[in-house]
Design a protein around this motif. Sequence first.
Motif, short mmCIF file in Angstrom:
data_model
loop_
_atom_site.label_atom_id
_atom_site.label_comp_id
_atom_site.label_asym_id
_atom_site.label_seq_id
_atom_site.Cartn_x
_atom_site.Cartn_y
_atom_site.Cartn_z
N ILE A 75 0.84 -1.20 0.00
CA ILE A 75 0.00 0.00 0.00
C ILE A 75 0.88 1.25 0.00
N LYS A 76 1.96 1.22 0.75
CA LYS A 76 2.88 2.35 0.80
C LYS A 76 3.46 2.64 -0.58
N TRP A 119 2.14 1.82 -3.44
CA TRP A 119 1.06 2.27 -4.30
C TRP A 119 0.76 3.76 -4.09
N LEU A 120 0.75 4.17 -2.83
CA LEU A 120 0.38 5.55 -2.51
C LEU A 120 1.50 6.54 -2.77
#
Length: 361
Positions: A66-67, A69-70
């Motif tokens: 997620i990190k 991706w963001l």
Amino acid sequence: MQILIILLALLAVAVYVFSKQDKVGYYAKGDRLARMEATPNFKDGVFDNLEHTPSLAEGESMFTVIKKWLFTSNPNKQPLHELPHVQTDLNALPLDSNVLVWFGHSSYYLQLDGKRILVDPVFSGNASPINNVKAFLGTNTFHVEDMPEIDILVISHDHWDHLDYATILALKPKVKRVLTGLGVGAHFEGWGYEPNTITELYWGETADIDGLHFTSCTARHFSGRWFKRNTSLWSSFAVRGQHLNLFLGGDSGYGTHFKKIGDALGPFDWAVLENGQYNESWRYIHMLPDEVVKASQELRAKKLLPVHSSKFVLSIHDWDEPLKQVSKHGQTNGVPVATPKIGEVLYLDQNQTFLHWWEQV
């Protein structure tokens, strides 16, 4: 604290309400569930891969993914301009021609031995349950009304970017037969398809439909449309006609199954394999471009058509990286790679040369 509790309660209610929507789908029960329970890799209510298949690579976690991706900035994740495409009139294609027309991502239309086949159609312009994964400009030009009558609808698995609720509902009057993996038929029955039109296969099982011989083959992936995973089977399919033998790959990470399939059912005239939305973080469930070429070799495929790219952002690579890389690896390894534009006709029993169309975008 009280506000937080209220917000969590509202979120829980929203999740529950969404889970009851028809588009989320249905779980198997009755005879279908009993048949699933009799298979060797269905345990504790879910299917498993035959080969150990972590969702994430070693050293990765959902937090790190997620990190990335963001916080990974990549303005080239999607094209800045409309993608070139050809608006082929499918109804005008001679029925005695063996052809394939790709619609972007993993959706394509086949004619084989006079039968019309549609694979994993997604015509809604979206690839997620909450309408936040939109199709690139120029990639959503084909719709249900452009389809002829479909003899066989093939669905590889029930993920949203392969089993599109709006498309499946709209297609119902045009579809004669459905072929899919064991358990996926629960969605179709829940959405109003007649049970006697649905054929569900477990890996290794076969079906003869309209003169074509289908074999369900192993894939290395997962399934699920909501929180619970693997409640239906994910599959690839081999289809043998009078003169052509095709491998329809669905979604799969690289694994030992490709050589086994090639040894048992090959050689194939064409392998249609996923190539896109990959990442080292989830390499066990989606192939990297060099693995796509290696898989086609192990399948003993004469030609390769890469799909699963050029329509949606589902990873952080450049939108055109999959086609660039698979073409490069194909050339290095002597594997013919076909790269038609969306909507361009590929003749399965002819030799064609396709331009690197993505270089012009």
